[in-house]
Motif scaffolding. Sequence first.
Motif, PDB file in Angstrom:
ATOM      1  N   THR A 121     -17.767 -62.692  18.571  1.00  0.00           N
ATOM      2  CA  THR A 121     -17.277 -62.362  17.981  1.00  0.00           C
ATOM      3  C   THR A 121     -17.235 -60.845  17.303  1.00  0.00           C
ATOM      4  O   THR A 121     -18.493 -61.269  16.624  1.00  0.00           O
ATOM      5  N   VAL A 122     -17.184 -59.788  17.865  1.00  0.00           N
ATOM      6  CA  VAL A 122     -17.251 -58.287  16.745  1.00  0.00           C
ATOM      7  C   VAL A 122     -15.394 -58.151  16.100  1.00  0.00           C
ATOM      8  O   VAL A 122     -14.507 -57.545  16.563  1.00  0.00           O
ATOM      9  N   THR A 123     -16.542 -57.663  15.369  1.00  0.00           N
ATOM     10  CA  THR A 123     -15.028 -57.221  13.437  1.00  0.00           C
ATOM     11  C   THR A 123     -15.710 -55.870  13.169  1.00  0.00           C
ATOM     12  O   THR A 123     -17.516 -55.528  12.763  1.00  0.00           O
ATOM     13  N   SER A 124     -15.315 -55.049  13.058  1.00  0.00           N
ATOM     14  CA  SER A 124     -15.451 -54.328  12.506  1.00  0.00           C
ATOM     15  C   SER A 124     -15.782 -53.845  10.498  1.00  0.00           C
ATOM     16  O   SER A 124     -14.403 -54.236  10.373  1.00  0.00           O
ATOM     17  N   ALA A 125     -16.914 -53.164  10.147  1.00  0.00           N
ATOM     18  CA  ALA A 125     -16.497 -52.900   9.135  1.00  0.00           C
ATOM     19  C   ALA A 125     -16.971 -51.530   8.800  1.00  0.00           C
ATOM     20  O   ALA A 125     -18.470 -51.173   9.365  1.00  0.00           O
ATOM     21  N   ALA A 126     -16.611 -51.119   7.406  1.00  0.00           N
ATOM     22  CA  ALA A 126     -18.411 -50.185   6.850  1.00  0.00           C
ATOM     23  C   ALA A 126     -19.712 -50.462   6.403  1.00  0.00           C
ATOM     24  O   ALA A 126     -19.363 -51.334   6.216  1.00  0.00           O
ATOM     25  N   SER A 127     -21.164 -49.830   6.844  1.00  0.00           N
ATOM     26  CA  SER A 127     -22.301 -49.973   6.759  1.00  0.00           C
ATOM     27  C   SER A 127     -22.615 -50.698   5.396  1.00  0.00           C
ATOM     28  O   SER A 127     -23.421 -51.968   5.540  1.00  0.00           O
ATOM     29  N   GLY A 128     -21.650 -50.665   4.372  1.00  0.00           N
ATOM     30  CA  GLY A 128     -21.960 -50.784   3.305  1.00  0.00           C
ATOM     31  C   GLY A 128     -21.661 -51.891   2.727  1.00  0.00           C
ATOM     32  O   GLY A 128     -22.365 -53.470   1.453  1.00  0.00           O
ATOM     33  N   SER A 129     -20.870 -52.850   3.765  1.00  0.00           N
ATOM     34  CA  SER A 129     -19.772 -54.377   3.336  1.00  0.00           C
ATOM     35  C   SER A 129     -22.455 -55.428   4.468  1.00  0.00           C
ATOM     36  O   SER A 129     -21.409 -56.436   3.993  1.00  0.00           O
ATOM     37  N   PHE A 130     -22.242 -54.876   5.164  1.00  0.00           N
ATOM     38  CA  PHE A 130     -23.478 -55.435   6.227  1.00  0.00           C
ATOM     39  C   PHE A 130     -24.291 -56.178   4.976  1.00  0.00           C
ATOM     40  O   PHE A 130     -24.110 -57.508   5.701  1.00  0.00           O
ATOM     41  N   VAL A 131     -24.800 -56.292   4.223  1.00  0.00           N
ATOM     42  CA  VAL A 131     -25.639 -57.456   3.617  1.00  0.00           C
ATOM     43  C   VAL A 131     -25.073 -58.161   2.572  1.00  0.00           C
ATOM     44  O   VAL A 131     -25.126 -59.492   2.900  1.00  0.00           O
ATOM     45  N   GLU A 132     -24.055 -58.022   2.018  1.00  0.00           N
ATOM     46  CA  GLU A 132     -23.074 -58.744   1.564  1.00  0.00           C
ATOM     47  C   GLU A 132     -22.252 -59.823   2.934  1.00  0.00           C
ATOM     48  O   GLU A 132     -22.668 -61.403   2.447  1.00  0.00           O
ATOM     49  N   ALA A 133     -21.651 -59.133   3.747  1.00  0.00           N
ATOM     50  CA  ALA A 133     -21.755 -60.475   5.211  1.00  0.00           C
ATOM     51  C   ALA A 133     -22.316 -61.380   5.547  1.00  0.00           C
ATOM     52  O   ALA A 133     -22.148 -61.981   5.873  1.00  0.00           O
ATOM     53  N   LEU A 134     -24.002 -60.230   5.468  1.00  0.00           N
ATOM     54  CA  LEU A 134     -25.190 -61.639   6.071  1.00  0.00           C
ATOM     55  C   LEU A 134     -25.687 -62.483   5.092  1.00  0.00           C
ATOM     56  O   LEU A 134     -25.438 -63.847   5.383  1.00  0.00           O
ATOM     57  N   GLU A 135     -25.456 -61.403   4.266  1.00  0.00           N
ATOM     58  CA  GLU A 135     -25.609 -63.280   3.132  1.00  0.00           C
ATOM     59  C   GLU A 135     -25.019 -63.832   2.662  1.00  0.00           C
ATOM     60  O   GLU A 135     -25.619 -65.772   2.769  1.00  0.00           O
ATOM     61  N   HIS A 136     -23.617 -63.727   3.063  1.00  0.00           N
ATOM     62  CA  HIS A 136     -22.240 -64.817   2.726  1.00  0.00           C
ATOM     63  C   HIS A 136     -21.906 -65.692   3.911  1.00  0.00           C
ATOM     64  O   HIS A 136     -21.422 -66.364   4.173  1.00  0.00           O
ATOM     65  N   ARG A 137     -23.124 -64.989   5.159  1.00  0.00           N
ATOM     66  CA  ARG A 137     -22.756 -65.637   6.286  1.00  0.00           C
ATOM     67  C   ARG A 137     -21.731 -65.413   6.795  1.00  0.00           C
ATOM     68  O   ARG A 137     -20.950 -66.757   8.178  1.00  0.00           O
ATOM     69  N   ARG A 138     -20.726 -64.596   6.673  1.00  0.00           N
ATOM     70  CA  ARG A 138     -19.558 -64.299   6.919  1.00  0.00           C
ATOM     71  C   ARG A 138     -19.376 -63.310   8.564  1.00  0.00           C
ATOM     72  O   ARG A 138     -18.480 -63.510   9.269  1.00  0.00           O
ATOM     73  N   ALA A 139     -20.973 -63.143   8.979  1.00  0.00           N
ATOM     74  CA  ALA A 139     -21.301 -62.238   9.905  1.00  0.00           C
ATOM     75  C   ALA A 139     -22.946 -62.973   9.802  1.00  0.00           C
ATOM     76  O   ALA A 139     -23.570 -63.214   9.333  1.00  0.00           O
ATOM     77  N   ASP A 140     -22.483 -63.678  11.451  1.00  0.00           N
ATOM     78  CA  ASP A 140     -24.194 -63.550  11.628  1.00  0.00           C
ATOM     79  C   ASP A 140     -25.455 -62.731  12.600  1.00  0.00           C
ATOM     80  O   ASP A 140     -26.422 -62.772  11.628  1.00  0.00           O
ATOM     81  N   ILE A 141     -24.667 -61.452  12.554  1.00  0.00           N
ATOM     82  CA  ILE A 141     -25.282 -60.275  13.288  1.00  0.00           C
ATOM     83  C   ILE A 141     -25.051 -58.959  12.621  1.00  0.00           C
ATOM     84  O   ILE A 141     -23.562 -58.865  12.833  1.00  0.00           O
ATOM     85  N   ALA A 142     -25.103 -57.359  12.553  1.00  0.00           N
ATOM     86  CA  ALA A 142     -24.835 -56.579  11.523  1.00  0.00           C
ATOM     87  C   ALA A 142     -25.349 -55.252  12.754  1.00  0.00           C
ATOM     88  O   ALA A 142     -26.742 -55.243  13.097  1.00  0.00           O
ATOM     89  N   LEU A 143     -24.437 -55.183  13.325  1.00  0.00           N
ATOM     90  CA  LEU A 143     -25.074 -53.841  14.339  1.00  0.00           C
ATOM     91  C   LEU A 143     -24.725 -51.930  13.427  1.00  0.00           C
ATOM     92  O   LEU A 143     -23.137 -52.260  13.560  1.00  0.00           O
TER      93      LEU A 143
END
Length: 326
Positions: A121-143
């Motif tokens: 699944t690919v979801t888009s969001a602003a780059s400022g949300s990457f750290v929180e999303a990864l650390e809270h495991r709402r995303a597995d990888i950020a590009l």
Amino acid sequence: MTLAQLQSFVLVARHGSVKAAAAELEVTEPAVSVAVSALKKELGDELFVRSGRGIALTPGGRRLAALATEILGLAEQARRSVAESGGESRRLSVLATPLVAEHIGPLIELFTARDDGLELTVTSAASGSFVEALEHRRADIALGPAPSGATSIAAAPFLRCRFIVVAAPSHPLASGRAIAPASLAGERWLVGPPELDPGEATGSFFARNPGLAPEQISTYSSGAAAVAAAVAGEGIMLVLSHAVVDEVRRRQLVRLDVRGTPIIEMWHASTLGLGRALPAALALQRFATTPEATQAISSGRAGAVSSQIRPKVHVTLWQSVAQRGG
């Protein structure tokens, strides 16, 4: 101490509000308060105190927030591992900026073609949300742009991008040389969704040149739509050079010789790193850095996703309504 209690506390710490935490959990505020109170009693720490209209974490609360995030992430990883062992499809959640999401179709096609058991699944969001999303495991990888100031994130560069300013050949500055950015202050700028991301080339360009008025920015539902508007002579745009190769070759667009361009930006594949990230996330991170993946992105057209993998890949783009300035 239960996972539900930890989840309640993590959300209170993240939002700074019991009300907001309850809304995300879809429970009542008293239910969140009871869960957090149980943690306070068990740990012998207030965890947070009221501060103005929000809260301030105690030293113990800050430590618990970090540990609880990791515990919840491991619990989710365990749940997914058990489900996969029972025959369920493996799932990989990819987060990307809207710009990157529009261009990684060829890379995703190649990667998923190697693994029939992977649902991505690919979801888009602003780059400022990457750290929180990864650390809270709402995303597995950020590009996208590399997360800054986060030692918990492992980022691997995978694509060196060139951004150029383009316009229709009839534009008055089409034949100009060494154009000062200030000379573009009265121009209409065309951008893709959703808003200017300060972590990406266009957002940082405007941040460095505050004289470029925001009211002169027209936002489109996609980068491809903005390129089409530029071809129609509706304005100028800062765009990935490989995304407009055909338009430039056909003289539908020309590059404006603006000082400070081309702008070089490096895209990264970011995960929680070895030992914390899912194996599929690490595999995609490694694959993204291969020459095969680089060639696929550089030669592919924006938004291209083969119908061959559509059942396995789901793309969510949070798009803005086009604002066609007058």
